[in-house]
Design an enzyme around this catalytic site. Structure first.
Site, PDB file in Angstrom:
ATOM      1  N   HIS A 195      25.470  77.238  29.020  1.00 45.94           N
ATOM      2  CA  HIS A 195      25.089  78.370  29.888  1.00 45.94           C
ATOM      3  C   HIS A 195      23.864  78.036  30.743  1.00 45.94           C
ATOM      4  O   HIS A 195      22.743  78.422  30.382  1.00 45.94           O
ATOM      5  CB  HIS A 195      24.772  79.595  29.025  1.00 45.94           C
ATOM      6  CG  HIS A 195      25.975  80.336  28.571  1.00 45.94           C
ATOM      7  ND1 HIS A 195      26.454  81.461  29.213  1.00 45.94           N
ATOM      8  CD2 HIS A 195      26.822  80.105  27.548  1.00 45.94           C
ATOM      9  CE1 HIS A 195      27.539  81.894  28.595  1.00 45.94           C
ATOM     10  NE2 HIS A 195      27.788  81.090  27.573  1.00 45.94           N
ATOM     11  N   GLU A 203      22.799  79.358  33.342  1.00 51.30           N
ATOM     12  CA  GLU A 203      22.173  80.548  33.949  1.00 51.30           C
ATOM     13  C   GLU A 203      21.180  81.209  32.993  1.00 51.30           C
ATOM     14  O   GLU A 203      20.441  82.083  33.396  1.00 51.30           O
ATOM     15  CB  GLU A 203      23.259  81.540  34.400  1.00 51.30           C
ATOM     16  CG  GLU A 203      23.915  82.370  33.303  1.00 51.30           C
ATOM     17  CD  GLU A 203      24.884  81.587  32.409  1.00 51.30           C
ATOM     18  OE1 GLU A 203      24.999  80.349  32.557  1.00 51.30           O
ATOM     19  OE2 GLU A 203      25.506  82.216  31.533  1.00 51.30           O
ATOM     20  N   CYS A 232      31.296  77.787  30.465  1.00 51.91           N
ATOM     21  CA  CYS A 232      31.773  78.231  29.153  1.00 51.91           C
ATOM     22  C   CYS A 232      33.165  78.887  29.250  1.00 51.91           C
ATOM     23  O   CYS A 232      34.136  78.185  29.465  1.00 51.91           O
ATOM     24  CB  CYS A 232      30.714  79.118  28.507  1.00 51.91           C
ATOM     25  SG  CYS A 232      30.850  79.093  26.716  1.00 51.91           S
TER      26      CYS A 232
HETATM   27  N1  GLN Z   1      34.094  81.775  23.008  1.00 52.67           N
HETATM   28  C1  GLN Z   1      34.329  82.277  24.327  1.00 52.67           C
HETATM   29  C2  GLN Z   1      35.804  82.162  24.726  1.00 52.67           C
HETATM   30  O1  GLN Z   1      36.560  81.626  24.027  1.00 52.67           O
HETATM   31  C3  GLN Z   1      33.469  81.551  25.338  1.00 52.67           C
HETATM   32  C4  GLN Z   1      32.026  81.820  25.033  1.00 52.67           C
HETATM   33  C5  GLN Z   1      31.125  81.846  26.221  1.00 52.67           C
HETATM   34  O2  GLN Z   1      31.562  81.914  27.368  1.00 52.67           O
HETATM   35  N2  GLN Z   1      29.854  81.829  25.936  1.00 52.67           N
HETATM   36  O3  GLN Z   1      36.180  82.601  25.742  1.00 52.67           O
END
Ligand code: GLN
Length: 199
Positions: free
Chosen positions: A177, A179, A85
């Site tokens: 995610h 994890e 992410c």
């Molecule tokens: N929206 C977050 C960002 O722009 C990422 C979200 C996440 O890691 N769950 O960094």
């Protein structure tokens, strides 16, 4: 469950975000998983994870703790790196309309927070190319979208027609995610990548 891998030291960047859950998952896989906050924490590691969280915050903290060069050195030295992410945003070569250049270790273009409001955070069954028999329930939390992948980027899973899990040699990146689920197939894939079992 994973095989015992007690000698394999995996560092999880522990500046902000979901690092504890990654550590728990790697320990469950039998690895020696440690939190990394300072350059010295990156010594003798077999692999590194940059977790989800807030990419702008993690980027600032990477600067503050002078971690950018040591992280790039790891990649140059061939140590596999896995971003999830926000970690994927930090590893991406290009970001559409946001954010300055960062580690740029994987040839993908991402857009932050690009799922519409209604599915801003959602879960979905996806198919992992290396384990297609059982659907994988992926959790997307204000996830980025991968808009483009360069030559040499292998797509390991898609969702709504976009890649959500990709690999370019020693760099692995997921927009979800892994994890936060009970399914350890994604972490196991990273460990097998470190062991050179999947190329
Ligand atoms: N929206 C977050 C960002 O722009 C990422 C979200 C996440 O890691 N769950 O960094």
């Amino acid at each position: 469950m994973c095989d015992p891998r007690g000698a394999m030291k995996i560092a999880v960047l522990a500046l902000q975000g979901a690092f504890r859950e990654h550590i728990a998952m790697f320990r469950r896989c039998g690895c020696d998983a440690v939190e990394a906050r300072l350059p010295g924490d990156l010594a003798d590691i077999a692999g590194l994870v940059i977790p989800g969280g807030e990419s702008t915050t993690i980027a600032k903290l990477i600067d503050r703790y002078s971690l950018a060069e040591p992280l790039l050195d790891l990649a140059r030295g061939g140590v596999p790196i896995f971003g999830t992410c926000a970690g994927t945003i930090l590893l991406s070569r290009n970001r559409n309309g946001c954010g300055e250049a960062f580690l740029e270790l994987i040839d993908i273009t991402v857009t932050r927070n690009a799922y519409g409001r209604q599915i801003d955070s959602h879960e979905a069954d996806i198919t992992l190319t290396f384990s297609p028999e059982v659907p994988y329930n992926a959790l997307f939390i204000r996830a980025p979208v991968i808009d483009e992948t360069g030559d040499g980027v292998v797509v390991l899973a898609r969702h709504l027609d976009k890649p959500v899990f990709v690999r370019q040699r020693g760099i692995l990146a997921a927009t979800f995610h892994p994890e936060l689920t009970d399914d350890d197939r994604v972490h196991r894939y990273f460990l097998e990548m470190i062991e050179g079992k999947n190329r």
